[in-house]
Design a protein around this motif. Structure first.
Motif, PDB file in Angstrom:
ATOM      1  N   TYR A  46       0.814  -1.661   0.055  1.00 31.70           N
ATOM      2  CA  TYR A  46       0.053  -0.018  -0.222  1.00 31.70           C
ATOM      3  C   TYR A  46       1.049   1.633  -0.323  1.00 31.70           C
ATOM      4  N   VAL A  47       0.211   2.144  -0.659  1.00 22.82           N
ATOM      5  CA  VAL A  47       1.106   3.653  -1.079  1.00 22.82           C
ATOM      6  C   VAL A  47      -0.020   4.719  -0.144  1.00 22.82           C
ATOM      7  N   HIS A  48       0.665   5.741   0.169  1.00 18.21           N
ATOM      8  CA  HIS A  48      -0.764   6.519   0.433  1.00 18.21           C
ATOM      9  C   HIS A  48      -0.118   7.724   0.144  1.00 18.21           C
ATOM     10  N   VAL A  49      -0.910   7.909  -0.960  1.00 18.37           N
ATOM     11  CA  VAL A  49      -0.468   9.246  -2.272  1.00 18.37           C
ATOM     12  C   VAL A  49      -1.577  10.345  -2.697  1.00 18.37           C
ATOM     13  N   SER A  50      -0.749  12.065  -3.312  1.00 19.83           N
ATOM     14  CA  SER A  50      -1.954  12.684  -3.594  1.00 19.83           C
ATOM     15  C   SER A  50      -1.836  12.629  -4.568  1.00 19.83           C
ATOM     16  N   ARG A  51      -2.994  12.941  -5.066  1.00 20.47           N
ATOM     17  CA  ARG A  51      -2.709  13.203  -6.836  1.00 20.47           C
ATOM     18  C   ARG A  51      -2.351  14.288  -7.404  1.00 20.47           C
ATOM     19  N   LEU A  52      -1.673  14.934  -6.398  1.00 20.10           N
ATOM     20  CA  LEU A  52      -0.504  16.045  -7.264  1.00 20.10           C
ATOM     21  C   LEU A  52       0.847  15.682  -7.685  1.00 20.10           C
ATOM     22  N   ALA A  53       0.694  14.068  -6.591  1.00 20.88           N
ATOM     23  CA  ALA A  53       2.011  13.940  -6.703  1.00 20.88           C
ATOM     24  C   ALA A  53       2.023  12.973  -8.645  1.00 20.88           C
ATOM     25  N   TRP A  54       2.999  13.084  -9.256  1.00 20.70           N
ATOM     26  CA  TRP A  54       3.406  13.014 -10.933  1.00 20.70           C
ATOM     27  C   TRP A  54       2.608  11.409 -10.928  1.00 20.70           C
ATOM     28  N   HIS A  55       3.701  10.398  -9.501  1.00 24.95           N
ATOM     29  CA  HIS A  55       3.759   9.446  -9.855  1.00 24.95           C
ATOM     30  C   HIS A  55       1.670   8.495  -9.544  1.00 24.95           C
ATOM     31  N   THR A  56       1.527   9.462  -9.374  1.00 25.45           N
ATOM     32  CA  THR A  56       0.027   8.971  -8.897  1.00 25.45           C
ATOM     33  C   THR A  56      -0.565   9.594 -10.192  1.00 25.45           C
ATOM     34  N   GLN A  57      -0.615  10.393 -11.232  1.00 23.18           N
ATOM     35  CA  GLN A  57      -1.433  11.236 -12.328  1.00 23.18           C
ATOM     36  C   GLN A  57      -0.870   9.961 -12.963  1.00 23.18           C
ATOM     37  N   ASP A  58       0.585   9.089 -12.945  1.00 22.52           N
ATOM     38  CA  ASP A  58       0.732   7.998 -13.588  1.00 22.52           C
ATOM     39  C   ASP A  58       0.189   7.025 -13.929  1.00 22.52           C
ATOM     40  N   MET A  59      -0.204   6.423 -12.333  1.00 25.85           N
ATOM     41  CA  MET A  59      -0.779   4.751 -12.156  1.00 25.85           C
ATOM     42  C   MET A  59      -2.278   5.792 -12.417  1.00 25.85           C
ATOM     43  N   GLU A  60      -2.548   6.357 -12.933  1.00 24.91           N
ATOM     44  CA  GLU A  60      -4.410   6.132 -13.444  1.00 24.91           C
ATOM     45  C   GLU A  60      -3.756   6.608 -14.662  1.00 24.91           C
ATOM     46  N   LYS A  61      -3.218   6.378 -16.108  1.00 25.27           N
ATOM     47  CA  LYS A  61      -3.296   6.640 -16.545  1.00 25.27           C
ATOM     48  C   LYS A  61      -2.776   4.778 -17.279  1.00 25.27           C
ATOM     49  N   ASP A  62      -2.071   4.632 -16.611  1.00 25.43           N
ATOM     50  CA  ASP A  62      -1.197   3.522 -16.652  1.00 25.43           C
ATOM     51  C   ASP A  62      -0.725   2.548 -15.166  1.00 25.43           C
ATOM     52  N   PRO A  63      -1.408   1.853 -15.000  1.00 25.14           N
ATOM     53  CA  PRO A  63      -1.605   0.112 -13.295  1.00 25.14           C
ATOM     54  C   PRO A  63      -0.540   0.199 -13.482  1.00 25.14           C
ATOM     55  N   ARG A  64       0.127  -0.115 -14.428  1.00 25.38           N
ATOM     56  CA  ARG A  64       1.975  -0.737 -14.500  1.00 25.38           C
ATOM     57  C   ARG A  64       3.005  -0.318 -13.898  1.00 25.38           C
ATOM     58  N   VAL A  65       3.657  -1.040 -12.384  1.00 23.99           N
ATOM     59  CA  VAL A  65       4.626  -0.075 -11.575  1.00 23.99           C
ATOM     60  C   VAL A  65       5.785  -1.169 -11.436  1.00 23.99           C
ATOM     61  N   ALA A  66       6.358  -0.011 -11.067  1.00 30.54           N
ATOM     62  CA  ALA A  66       8.016  -1.130 -10.365  1.00 30.54           C
ATOM     63  C   ALA A  66       8.017  -0.698  -8.761  1.00 30.54           C
ATOM     64  N   LEU A  67       8.108  -1.026  -7.259  1.00 33.12           N
ATOM     65  CA  LEU A  67       8.391  -0.916  -6.311  1.00 33.12           C
ATOM     66  C   LEU A  67      10.269  -1.204  -6.026  1.00 33.12           C
ATOM     67  N   SER A  68      10.499  -0.582  -5.710  1.00 35.43           N
ATOM     68  CA  SER A  68      11.625  -0.828  -5.485  1.00 35.43           C
ATOM     69  C   SER A  68      12.360  -0.198  -3.935  1.00 35.43           C
ATOM     70  N   ILE A  69      12.880  -1.482  -3.119  1.00 34.68           N
ATOM     71  CA  ILE A  69      13.116  -0.607  -2.083  1.00 34.68           C
ATOM     72  C   ILE A  69      14.932  -1.596  -1.353  1.00 34.68           C
ATOM     73  N   ALA A  70      14.795  -0.890  -0.836  1.00 34.18           N
ATOM     74  CA  ALA A  70      16.694  -1.133  -0.660  1.00 34.18           C
ATOM     75  C   ALA A  70      16.998  -0.955   0.771  1.00 34.18           C
ATOM     76  N   GLU A  71      17.487  -1.584   1.137  1.00 35.77           N
ATOM     77  CA  GLU A  71      18.537  -1.815   2.634  1.00 35.77           C
ATOM     78  C   GLU A  71      18.827  -0.052   2.906  1.00 35.77           C
ATOM     79  N   THR A  72      18.643   0.342   4.354  1.00 34.32           N
ATOM     80  CA  THR A  72      18.845   1.899   4.221  1.00 34.32           C
ATOM     81  C   THR A  72      20.506   2.078   4.252  1.00 34.32           C
ATOM     82  N   ASP A  73      21.481   2.725   2.555  1.00 34.09           N
ATOM     83  CA  ASP A  73      22.586   3.063   3.331  1.00 34.09           C
ATOM     84  C   ASP A  73      23.114   2.865   4.642  1.00 34.09           C
ATOM     85  N   ASP A  74      24.560   1.829   5.453  1.00 32.38           N
ATOM     86  CA  ASP A  74      24.733   2.594   6.377  1.00 32.38           C
ATOM     87  C   ASP A  74      25.900   2.763   6.567  1.00 32.38           C
ATOM     88  N   GLY A  75      26.403   3.593   5.167  1.00 30.09           N
ATOM     89  CA  GLY A  75      27.352   3.867   5.199  1.00 30.09           C
ATOM     90  C   GLY A  75      28.951   2.475   5.046  1.00 30.09           C
TER      91      GLY A  75
END
Lengths: 157, 157
Positions: A46-75
């Protein structure tokens, strides 16, 4: 994927708070940072996003997405060894009057207590991302391509 | 963008080591973590990637990319306030015998000393990403859409 690898994937997804959401914008790639929460069995994100955000506008036009999650850079000396997973799937807006929203709101605010203000703004909605597959890079050369079912197996307790 | 905002953008890009690279894969969005170094004036961004990586294969087919760089999650109460910038542009492979490669290698290893092994592998190459535009989110509601020229102005000393 062995149980140790599966456990590392689960810990990565549960620990990290930030993801980078890829969408199509004018048929070209767009990526923006977002916050997320996973359903406990990784069958939905789940994501909680504003309609003002570009990715929200994009998802409204095309539902295909990729979600990239990386371990926090610990130096660490070599950040290339940071674990990361990309979940590819389809996004769908959840109407604000959906019966799931109150529970989602509790879960969201439990993770992001400072986000309460966004629930007072009309332009914010939850979206759910249903995974089609996932690619987990558990370290250099340790690449696991997972079906949605295999991803869910990592999420199962 | 005022000089203070410009400075924050410059610090973000110089400080972070990790980015999320958006590409097209089968005409759908793909995003994967990557390391990067910026040219000092932000006119180009470099990645050193393996031909075995999906994003490399994607860039060989379609050069359009988006590079998303976010401030490292420091555990603050509201991670939505983390600064982030997305650079959209075009990627081009730099041949391994290009005269720029020795200098790029020095710069890369200066930032990522543990990456030396990748220069012994035939499947790794530098790619340069030429920005078309950038979107800098300096905090909640603080959104700056920048041309490549405006981005370069932030990189200039």
């Amino acid at each position: 994927m062995d149980s140790e690898t599966s456990k590392r994937l689960s810990e990565l997804i549960h620990k990290e708070r930030v993801a980078h959401l890829g969408t199509l914008r004018g048929e070209a790639p767009m990526v923006g940072m977002t916050l997320f929460i996973p359903m406990s069995d990784f069958s939905l994100f789940y994501v909680h996003v504003s309609r003002l955000a570009w990715h929200t506008q994009d998802m409204e036009k095309d539902p295909r997405v990729a979600l990239s999650i990386a371990e926090t850079d610990d130096g660490r000396p070599d950040p290339f060894t940071l674990m990361r997973v990309t979940i590819r799937g389809t996004a769908e807006r959840i109407p604000n009057d959906d019966r799931l929203v109150p529970d989602l709101k509790v879960a969201w605010l439990s993770r992001f207590p400072e986000q309460a203000i966004n629930f007072t703004l009309a332009d914010f909605s939850f979206w759910k991302i249903a995974p089609r597959d996932a690619r987990f890079i558990a370290g250099f050369g340790k690449i696991h391509n997972l079906s949605a079912k295999e991803l869910a197996a990592a999420g199962a307790p």
